[in-house]
Each structure stands twice: as C-alpha cells, then as structure tokens.
Design an enzyme around this catalytic site. Structure first.
Site, PDB file in Angstrom:
ATOM      1  N   ARG A  85       0.868  -1.176   0.000  1.00 55.01           N
ATOM      2  CA  ARG A  85       0.000   0.000   0.000  1.00 55.01           C
ATOM      3  C   ARG A  85       0.906   1.227   0.000  1.00 55.01           C
ATOM      4  O   ARG A  85       1.961   1.218   0.615  1.00 55.01           O
ATOM      5  CB  ARG A  85      -0.883   0.033   1.256  1.00 55.01           C
ATOM      6  CG  ARG A  85      -1.899  -1.115   1.360  1.00 55.01           C
ATOM      7  CD  ARG A  85      -3.087  -0.873   0.450  1.00 55.01           C
ATOM      8  NE  ARG A  85      -4.102  -1.902   0.595  1.00 55.01           N
ATOM      9  CZ  ARG A  85      -5.124  -1.845   1.431  1.00 55.01           C
ATOM     10  NH1 ARG A  85      -5.236  -0.818   2.262  1.00 55.01           N
ATOM     11  NH2 ARG A  85      -6.018  -2.798   1.460  1.00 55.01           N
ATOM     12  N   LYS A 125      10.350   3.734   8.002  1.00 57.71           N
ATOM     13  CA  LYS A 125      10.965   4.310   9.211  1.00 57.71           C
ATOM     14  C   LYS A 125      12.285   4.943   8.826  1.00 57.71           C
ATOM     15  O   LYS A 125      12.959   4.482   7.891  1.00 57.71           O
ATOM     16  CB  LYS A 125      11.215   3.240  10.273  1.00 57.71           C
ATOM     17  CG  LYS A 125      11.248   3.794  11.693  1.00 57.71           C
ATOM     18  CD  LYS A 125       9.842   4.178  12.162  1.00 57.71           C
ATOM     19  CE  LYS A 125       9.836   4.637  13.612  1.00 57.71           C
ATOM     20  NZ  LYS A 125       8.464   4.852  14.098  1.00 57.71           N
ATOM     21  N   THR A 213      -1.043   8.999  20.113  1.00 59.82           N
ATOM     22  CA  THR A 213      -0.494   7.701  20.511  1.00 59.82           C
ATOM     23  C   THR A 213      -0.860   7.392  21.959  1.00 59.82           C
ATOM     24  O   THR A 213      -1.273   6.265  22.281  1.00 59.82           O
ATOM     25  CB  THR A 213       1.024   7.667  20.324  1.00 59.82           C
ATOM     26  OG1 THR A 213       1.348   8.032  18.976  1.00 59.82           O
ATOM     27  CG2 THR A 213       1.566   6.269  20.594  1.00 59.82           C
ATOM     28  N   ASN A 252       6.352  12.291  25.036  1.00 58.15           N
ATOM     29  CA  ASN A 252       5.024  12.606  24.497  1.00 58.15           C
ATOM     30  C   ASN A 252       4.022  11.484  24.757  1.00 58.15           C
ATOM     31  O   ASN A 252       2.911  11.707  25.235  1.00 58.15           O
ATOM     32  CB  ASN A 252       5.127  12.867  22.993  1.00 58.15           C
ATOM     33  CG  ASN A 252       3.790  13.232  22.390  1.00 58.15           C
ATOM     34  OD1 ASN A 252       3.203  14.251  22.725  1.00 58.15           O
ATOM     35  ND2 ASN A 252       3.277  12.381  21.513  1.00 58.15           N
TER      36      ASN A 252
END
Length: 491
Positions: A85, A125, A213, A252
C-alpha cells in the site's frame, strides 16, 4: 511505599544462563521471530510470507556538517519495508543509537501496525544517528533539511511515496522543516503539505495528533480490561477507575497516556524516567509532576512522591497495568521474572524481548502488543494526510448543519416535553463536532475494532494477543498482495 526487590528467585538463574542470541536477539531478529511465530497461524502461502517479511528498500546516506569549525559526517537511514500500500509511513528519529537494523525493524513493525488497524499505508521508518542535545537549533535545522534533500533526490519522500512523522528526538518543528524543504524542492506539487505528518496546526497539522499515541494506548487498555476472559485471568474488576498504572517514559506518549488514565479515574502510581522514578501508592498528580520536571529538569525533589534512584526497579512493582513507553528491549530475561503487573500495554516499539515475552505470559501476565496498542499515532497521521490531500478541515462542511438539525429536533421535543432547557443544556445537546472531537471519535472506533479483531483471532486459534494481532496483519497484507496480482507472473 515502594521498596525495590534485589533478590533473585532461585529458578531464574536457569533462565538467565540461557540468555543467548536465540533468546535475547537484537531488535530486527526479535521482530522476525515474532513474525515467524504468527506466520504458522496465518492463511498466507510460503511465497507470500517471504514477500511480506522482507524489506523492500533501504536508503543509507552520509553528508558533512560543520560543527565548531570541524567537519562531522552525519549518517541517516530510511527504510521502506513494504509498498503493498502506498505511501509508506513511519517516523524519523534523531538518536545516537540509530542504526540500520533498528530502522528496518521499526519499518517492519509499521507495516504490521498499519495493517492491524486498517490504515492503508505500507511501513517505513527513518533515523539520523545524532544526539539532538549536542546540536543547536540552527544546526539541527540544517541537518534535517539536508537529510530531506537526500530523501527527495532518492525518491524516498512524497505524499504518494513515503510520508515521515515525528519519533524519538523529533517533533512538529522538524516536520515543519521537512515539509518546507520538500515544497521548495517540488514547488509544483499542490499536495506537498501531505509529504509529512505531525506538523503544527499552522502548517497543515490536525488537532489531536500530539496526544494521539497516548490516547490510543488508553483506548486499547480500556478495551482489553473490558473483556471477560481478561478480567477472569488477571482477577481484575474490568474498569479503568481505581486501576493502578505504572508508566515507563514521560515523553510525548507516556505523558499523554498518563493524562488520559488519570482523567478517567485510574491511579497512576509510578512514572519511570532514565535517571529516577517517582512513586506514590495513592496516585501521582500528572500535571504537577510535569510542571516540576519542566522547571527543575528532573523528578528529583518532587515533594508528592517517593523518588527512586534505581528507576528500572519500579517496573517490578505490583500494579494492575504496566505501560513501557520508552525504548525497545526494556524488559528481557534479566528482569522478566520480576514483573508483577497483571497486564502490560506496550506503548513503545519492541519493549519486550521474545524470551521475556514467553516468561511473562507463562507467569500469567497479559501482554497487549505494540503493533496494536501504539497505533494511535499512525491512525491520526492517516487523518492528517487525508486532510492535507482534501485541503479541507474536518467538520468545516457539516458542523453548522448538524447544529441546526439538532436545534430543530430539540425545539420539537421541548414543545411536547413541557420543560424548557437551560441555555447551557441546549448548547451541550446541539453542539456540532470540532476537528479534534472527530479525530478522537475516529481513533476510538479504529482501536475498538482492531482490539476486538485481535481478541476474536486469539480465541479462535487459542493464541496470545501478540501472535493474534500479527496473524491478522499477515492475512490482510496477503489478501492485498493476492488481489493486486503481478505484472510478471501468476504462477
């Protein structure tokens, strides 16, 4: 008060004696071992499994940078694990620990992560092998822009090719530099803003991305605690309220996860950082701890918690939920046998080694895997990417229409109910969804569906949740590859 346990159980010596490469492999090998375990339960052919497992492309670049009058060679990587994809999707991290194997492992995890939550991306990545603390802001900007130019020249970035996002050591600032560099290199690309996600709102970001996240971690843990078989196995009441939580990492992800757990009634009893940990059995005030660290630079001296000088020992404390939200390989054979948490939610990528995974599960602890639990970031990155391509803010077309429709319905109900509503009640009922509310809603639905799919596969095949999530990912990717066929052969 938390007391660190230093003694080893006698039988553990047998485990650590076998802590060889087979049991404690490097990160890439660990990902491959988990893949192989799940492949046995998938419906994919051997040929498809080889295709899915292998990395498509890797870019390795070096370039010079001036530092205090000296030339320093900077090394960067970008891995595109799968292009079944497009675009590929994955963060860019700045860390002195970055290497090729780590980047390949993380890109593979991104492939499986996107598949398990039905986000139509391949896995990618990237990383630059620097410690951001060693460089000024101006120097970091030059490094980021130079690396982006390398990606542009090698066709490793673009809205339909490969879309980076923030990761360890990077944030909205670096994403803004990347987007600006790409647009200057591709001025004719009207969709150039979509070349990267995690941007500031002023540069095309989406509301809700920063906390995505951590919010996904909360949603995932909440769903698994609601499953009757989980409650029975770990002897838990199934509610977030009064659930004790320990979180490793206060970046975070860890910060926002702790905020959402606290806001929904959980007791965050411990926060682990690299230098010290904070512990309070009655729960830590997350905002006060965050403000203290911002002012002091550390948890040290925080008055409302016990400060522990051996922070990793807090991972071994009793709690309902343990959230590793730092780096990979934090729980191995050296400490797996000491884990007392009832459920571990992997907010970081690869925090548990294969050997430790087996030990922990045999001891009765449930593991909710990283590729499912920390997928909130890529889900909301998908929303940002879609927003950039549509050139339209979520809610802009329908917010006022929804409010008028609700207002008309409410007027009809009020006319027959006999009690007029207050202005506050009226506003609450007819409120049209803002962008962040739509993002939260989309993320919550995504996580609920993926958690239930993982649960169903685990029950049907009598396997653990990590293997079940990976099995679902492999099957979805295999179906995509089969459906697209091949221009070379159909053999």
């Amino acid at each position: 008060m938390f007391v660190a346990v230093h003694c080893l159980q006698a039988h553990v010596c047998c485990l650590t004696d076998f802590a060889t490469e087979e049991h404690e492999p490097k990160f890439l090998k660990a990902v491959e071992m988990f893949f192989d375990r799940a492949a046995k339960y998938s419906d994919a052919s051997e040929e498809k499994l080889k295709h899915i497992k292998s990395t498509d492309s890797v870019l390795s670049v070096t370039f010079p940078m001036d530092k205090d009058g000296k030339t320093v060679m900077i090394r960067g990587y970008r891995s595109q694990h799968s292009r079944h994809r497009l675009p590929c999707k994955g963060g860019i991290r700045f860390s002195s620990e970055v290497d090729l194997q780590e980047v390949e492992a993380l890109s593979a995890l991104m492939t499986y992560k996107c598949a398990v939550v039905d986000v139509p991306f391949g896995g990618g990545k990237g990383g630059i092998m620097i410690d951001p603390k060693d460089w000024t802001e101006a120097e970091l900007e030059r490094i980021t822009r130079r690396f982006t130019l390398e990606l542009c020249q090698k066709n490793f970035i673009g809205p339909g090719v490969d879309v980076p996002a923030p990761d360890v050591g990077t944030g909205a600032r670096e994403m803004g530099w990347i987007a600006d560099t790409y647009r200057n290199f591709n001025p004719q690309d009207v969709n150039g803003t979509a070349c990267v996600t995690g941007k500031a709102l002023s540069l095309g970001g989406v509301r809700g991305r920063t906390e995505a996240t951590g919010l996904g971690v909360y949603y995932g843990v909440r769903e698994f605690l609601s499953f009757p078989e989980v409650q029975q196995k770990i002897k838990h009441h199934g509610n977030i309220e009064d659930t004790s939580v320990i979180i490793q990492g206060f970046g975070n992800v860890g910060y926002w996860a702790s905020k959402f757990f606290e806001a929904n009634g959980a007791k965050v009893v411990g926060i682990v950082e690299h230098d010290v940990a904070a512990y309070n059995k009655d729960g830590i005030n997350i905002e006060q701890l965050s403000l203290w660290r911002k002012e002091k630079g550390s948890f040290k001296g925080f008055p409302d918690a016990q400060i522990i000088d051996r922070p990793m020992s807090l991972l071994e404390a009793e709690c309902d939920v343990l959230i590793p939200a730092a780096l990979e390989r934090q729980i191995g054979l050296r400490n797996a046998h000491k884990i007392k948490a009832k459920l571990i939610g992997e907010a970081a990528n690869g925090p548990i080694t294969p050997g430790a995974d087996e030990v922990i599960r045999k001891n009765g602890t449930i593991i909710v895997p990283d590729l499912l639990l920390n997928a909130g970031g890529v889900c909301v990155s998908y929303f940002e990417w879609a927003k950039n391509l549509s050139h339209l803010r979520f809610g802009r077309m329908n917010k006022r229409w929804d409010e008028r429709s609700k207002g008309q319905l409410l007027a009809l109900v009020e006319g027959n109910a006999g009690r007029p509503l207050s202005e506050v009640e009226r506003r609450q009922l007819i409120h049209g969804a803002e962008e962040h509310e739509l993002v939260y809603s989309g993320l919550e639905d995504t996580m609920i569906v993926a958690c239930n799919e993982t649960r169903q596969t685990a029950i049907e095949k009598n396997i653990d949740y990590r293997t079940a999530a990976l099995t679902n990912s492999i099957n979805k990717i295999a179906i995509s590859l089969t459906g697209s066929g091949s221009i070379f052969t159909h053999a």
